[in-house]
Design a protein around this motif. Structure first.
Motif, PDB file in Angstrom:
ATOM      1  N   GLU A  90      -2.475  12.907  -2.484  1.00 18.84           N
ATOM      2  CA  GLU A  90      -3.609  12.780  -3.396  1.00 18.84           C
ATOM      3  C   GLU A  90      -4.499  11.583  -3.111  1.00 18.84           C
ATOM      4  OE1 GLU A  90      -2.141  12.799  -7.363  1.00 18.84           O
ATOM      5  OE2 GLU A  90      -1.031  14.652  -7.067  1.00 18.84           O
ATOM      6  N   GLY A  91      -3.926  10.489  -2.593  1.00 21.06           N
ATOM      7  CA  GLY A  91      -4.757   9.316  -2.389  1.00 21.06           C
ATOM      8  C   GLY A  91      -3.986   8.115  -1.883  1.00 21.06           C
ATOM      9  N   ILE A  92      -4.588   6.968  -2.072  1.00 21.80           N
ATOM     10  CA  ILE A  92      -4.027   5.700  -1.637  1.00 21.80           C
ATOM     11  C   ILE A  92      -3.914   4.776  -2.847  1.00 21.80           C
ATOM     12  CG2 ILE A  92      -6.326   4.854  -0.977  1.00 21.80           C
ATOM     13  CD1 ILE A  92      -4.951   3.261   1.273  1.00 21.80           C
ATOM     14  N   ARG A  93      -2.798   4.091  -2.931  1.00 24.16           N
ATOM     15  CA  ARG A  93      -2.548   3.158  -4.032  1.00 24.16           C
ATOM     16  C   ARG A  93      -2.400   1.761  -3.427  1.00 24.16           C
ATOM     17  NH1 ARG A  93       1.577   5.062  -8.317  1.00 24.16           N
ATOM     18  NH2 ARG A  93      -0.322   6.133  -8.954  1.00 24.16           N
ATOM     19  N   ILE A  94      -3.218   0.836  -3.913  1.00 24.30           N
ATOM     20  CA  ILE A  94      -3.202  -0.543  -3.436  1.00 24.30           C
ATOM     21  C   ILE A  94      -2.667  -1.398  -4.572  1.00 24.30           C
ATOM     22  CG2 ILE A  94      -4.610  -2.443  -2.566  1.00 24.30           C
ATOM     23  CD1 ILE A  94      -6.665  -0.145  -1.781  1.00 24.30           C
ATOM     24  N   ARG A  95      -1.498  -1.982  -4.341  1.00 19.28           N
ATOM     25  CA  ARG A  95      -0.846  -2.745  -5.400  1.00 19.28           C
ATOM     26  C   ARG A  95      -0.742  -4.211  -4.977  1.00 19.28           C
ATOM     27  NH1 ARG A  95       4.168   0.067  -7.065  1.00 19.28           N
ATOM     28  NH2 ARG A  95       2.794   1.217  -8.411  1.00 19.28           N
ATOM     29  N   THR A  96      -1.359  -5.088  -5.774  1.00 14.06           N
ATOM     30  CA  THR A  96      -1.255  -6.532  -5.575  1.00 14.06           C
ATOM     31  C   THR A  96      -0.494  -7.104  -6.757  1.00 14.06           C
ATOM     32  OG1 THR A  96      -3.343  -7.010  -6.695  1.00 14.06           O
ATOM     33  CG2 THR A  96      -3.441  -6.597  -4.311  1.00 14.06           C
ATOM     34  N   ILE A  97      -0.372  -8.407  -6.782  1.00 15.96           N
ATOM     35  CA  ILE A  97       0.400  -9.018  -7.862  1.00 15.96           C
ATOM     36  C   ILE A  97      -0.310  -8.867  -9.212  1.00 15.96           C
ATOM     37  CG2 ILE A  97      -0.530 -11.338  -7.535  1.00 15.96           C
ATOM     38  CD1 ILE A  97       2.322 -12.367  -8.142  1.00 15.96           C
ATOM     39  N   PHE A  98      -1.631  -8.793  -9.207  1.00 17.24           N
ATOM     40  CA  PHE A  98      -2.377  -8.733 -10.464  1.00 17.24           C
ATOM     41  C   PHE A  98      -2.981  -7.369 -10.787  1.00 17.24           C
ATOM     42  CE2 PHE A  98      -2.770 -13.255  -9.252  1.00 17.24           C
ATOM     43  CZ  PHE A  98      -2.077 -13.787 -10.323  1.00 17.24           C
ATOM     44  N   ARG A  99      -3.049  -6.476  -9.804  1.00 17.55           N
ATOM     45  CA  ARG A  99      -3.773  -5.237 -10.045  1.00 17.55           C
ATOM     46  C   ARG A  99      -3.223  -4.104  -9.193  1.00 17.55           C
ATOM     47  NH1 ARG A  99     -10.327  -4.601  -9.754  1.00 17.55           N
ATOM     48  NH2 ARG A  99     -10.373  -2.487 -10.543  1.00 17.55           N
ATOM     49  N   THR A 100      -3.301  -2.893  -9.729  1.00 16.82           N
ATOM     50  CA  THR A 100      -2.971  -1.679  -8.984  1.00 16.82           C
ATOM     51  C   THR A 100      -4.183  -0.766  -9.037  1.00 16.82           C
ATOM     52  OG1 THR A 100      -0.628  -1.836  -9.508  1.00 16.82           O
ATOM     53  CG2 THR A 100      -1.443   0.319  -8.840  1.00 16.82           C
ATOM     54  N   ARG A 101      -4.640  -0.353  -7.863  1.00 18.28           N
ATOM     55  CA  ARG A 101      -5.773   0.568  -7.774  1.00 18.28           C
ATOM     56  C   ARG A 101      -5.301   1.839  -7.088  1.00 18.28           C
ATOM     57  NH1 ARG A 101     -10.634  -3.192  -5.397  1.00 18.28           N
ATOM     58  NH2 ARG A 101     -10.503  -4.791  -6.993  1.00 18.28           N
ATOM     59  N   THR A 102      -5.660   2.967  -7.660  1.00 25.98           N
ATOM     60  CA  THR A 102      -5.354   4.250  -7.050  1.00 25.98           C
ATOM     61  C   THR A 102      -6.672   4.953  -6.769  1.00 25.98           C
ATOM     62  OG1 THR A 102      -3.275   4.365  -8.271  1.00 25.98           O
ATOM     63  CG2 THR A 102      -4.096   6.414  -7.326  1.00 25.98           C
ATOM     64  N   LEU A 103      -6.896   5.268  -5.505  1.00 31.06           N
ATOM     65  CA  LEU A 103      -8.129   5.927  -5.090  1.00 31.06           C
ATOM     66  C   LEU A 103      -7.803   7.306  -4.529  1.00 31.06           C
ATOM     67  CD1 LEU A 103      -9.619   2.946  -3.045  1.00 31.06           C
ATOM     68  CD2 LEU A 103     -10.315   3.647  -5.322  1.00 31.06           C
ATOM     69  N   THR A 152     -14.792   2.224   0.271  1.00 29.40           N
ATOM     70  CA  THR A 152     -15.020   3.418  -0.539  1.00 29.40           C
ATOM     71  C   THR A 152     -16.349   4.066  -0.152  1.00 29.40           C
ATOM     72  OG1 THR A 152     -16.092   2.182  -2.306  1.00 29.40           O
ATOM     73  CG2 THR A 152     -13.694   2.451  -2.455  1.00 29.40           C
ATOM     74  N   ARG A 153     -16.566   5.274  -0.626  1.00 31.84           N
ATOM     75  CA  ARG A 153     -17.798   6.007  -0.321  1.00 31.84           C
ATOM     76  C   ARG A 153     -19.034   5.296  -0.865  1.00 31.84           C
ATOM     77  NH1 ARG A 153     -16.809   9.713   3.284  1.00 31.84           N
ATOM     78  NH2 ARG A 153     -14.984  10.959   2.928  1.00 31.84           N
ATOM     79  N   ALA A 171     -14.075   6.112   2.313  1.00 31.44           N
ATOM     80  CA  ALA A 171     -14.952   6.360   3.461  1.00 31.44           C
ATOM     81  C   ALA A 171     -14.216   6.067   4.765  1.00 31.44           C
ATOM     82  CB  ALA A 171     -16.211   5.509   3.368  1.00 31.44           C
ATOM     83  N   ARG A 172     -13.544   4.917   4.826  1.00 30.16           N
ATOM     84  CA  ARG A 172     -12.788   4.576   6.032  1.00 30.16           C
ATOM     85  C   ARG A 172     -11.790   3.467   5.731  1.00 30.16           C
ATOM     86  NH1 ARG A 172     -17.690   1.864   7.330  1.00 30.16           N
ATOM     87  NH2 ARG A 172     -17.305  -0.341   7.711  1.00 30.16           N
ATOM     88  N   ILE A 173     -10.885   3.277   6.674  1.00 30.97           N
ATOM     89  CA  ILE A 173      -9.870   2.232   6.592  1.00 30.97           C
ATOM     90  C   ILE A 173     -10.011   1.408   7.865  1.00 30.97           C
ATOM     91  CG2 ILE A 173      -7.407   1.759   6.489  1.00 30.97           C
ATOM     92  CD1 ILE A 173      -7.186   4.497   4.986  1.00 30.97           C
ATOM     93  N   ASP A 174     -10.123   0.089   7.702  1.00 29.36           N
ATOM     94  CA  ASP A 174     -10.397  -0.760   8.852  1.00 29.36           C
ATOM     95  C   ASP A 174      -9.635  -2.076   8.750  1.00 29.36           C
ATOM     96  OD1 ASP A 174     -11.542  -1.448  11.269  1.00 29.36           O
ATOM     97  OD2 ASP A 174     -13.568  -1.012  10.617  1.00 29.36           O
ATOM     98  N   VAL A 191       0.864  -1.172   0.000  1.00 27.70           N
ATOM     99  CA  VAL A 191       0.000   0.000   0.000  1.00 27.70           C
ATOM    100  C   VAL A 191       0.900   1.221   0.000  1.00 27.70           C
ATOM    101  CG1 VAL A 191      -1.727   1.281   1.327  1.00 27.70           C
ATOM    102  CG2 VAL A 191      -1.854  -1.204   1.203  1.00 27.70           C
ATOM    103  N   PHE A 192       0.523   2.208  -0.792  1.00 30.89           N
ATOM    104  CA  PHE A 192       1.295   3.431  -0.911  1.00 30.89           C
ATOM    105  C   PHE A 192       0.348   4.602  -0.707  1.00 30.89           C
ATOM    106  CE2 PHE A 192       3.249   0.125  -3.328  1.00 30.89           C
ATOM    107  CZ  PHE A 192       4.602   0.263  -3.117  1.00 30.89           C
ATOM    108  N   ILE A 193       0.846   5.656  -0.056  1.00 33.08           N
ATOM    109  CA  ILE A 193       0.010   6.833   0.177  1.00 33.08           C
ATOM    110  C   ILE A 193       0.732   8.081  -0.305  1.00 33.08           C
ATOM    111  CG2 ILE A 193      -1.323   5.878   2.086  1.00 33.08           C
ATOM    112  CD1 ILE A 193       0.561   7.316   4.026  1.00 33.08           C
TER     113      ILE A 193
END
Length: 179
Positions: free
Chosen positions: A73-86, A115-116, A92-95, A68-70
């Motif tokens: 501007e946002g948060i980037r979630i990087r796995t072996i198959f996908r990268t998502r930048t929100l 997410t929201r 909405a929250r992190i838990d 996970v990268f911050i």
């Protein structure tokens, strides 16, 4: 330019992959040289080992970049198959909830981003205390590092929203089957 940083330390697994990957490149180069040096043009069967070597190297490279990268501007979630930048505005929250495998919750705790629009996104960050039982490649953190990463992510989220108070944090859910 946005600077992305990890809210968690680099683990031994990530270092291991970073060391093994160059060794794999050297071994693959030697292997492919042996294939190509014997016969030219090479037979059509050479495509299969080349594909396997490229898949192994690509997978190793992606594993070394997992996490996970911050940024501001946002948060980037990087796995072996996908990268998502929100963007932070869509978070909405992190838990912390149990991981899921094949739709069923496991005992391993992972950090989730909600997410929201109520879409839960599981990050690869898990507590190493109960890591086994999960099939996906994960970034296993010690219990202290896991809770520190969770706190750092929550603080970054609050800073980005310009709020001094935490958004509504419901009580911890033990079953995320509705998600």
């Amino acid at each position: 330019m946005t600077r992305w940083r990890r809210p968690h330390p680099i683990t031994g697994e990530l270092v291991y992959v970073a060391v093994v990957l160059p060794l794999g490149v050297a071994g693959s180069t030697w292997f492919l040289y042996q294939i190509f040096s014997d016969e030219w043009p090479p037979s059509p069967f050479v495509a299969w080992p080349i594909f396997l070597v490229c898949a192994w190297l690509g997978g190793g490279w992606r594993m070394s970049r997992a996490g996970v990268f911050i940024s501001d501007e946002g948060i980037r979630i990087r796995t072996i198959f996908r990268t998502r930048t929100l963007p932070w505005s869509s978070v909405a929250r992190i838990d912390s909830w149990p991981t899921r495998a094949s739709g069923f919750p496991r005992q391993t705790e992972a950090i989730w981003v909600l997410t929201r629009d109520n879409k839960p996104i599981e990050t690869p960050l898990v507590s190493a205390q109960k890591r086994w039982g999960s099939s996906a490649p994960r970034v296993a953190l010690t219990n202290a590092d896991y809770h520190q990463a969770l706190q750092t992510l929550r603080e970054a989220h609050l800073r980005a929203l310009g709020s001094g108070t935490a958004p509504d944090q419901p009580e911890r859910q033990s079953d995320t089957s509705g998600n």
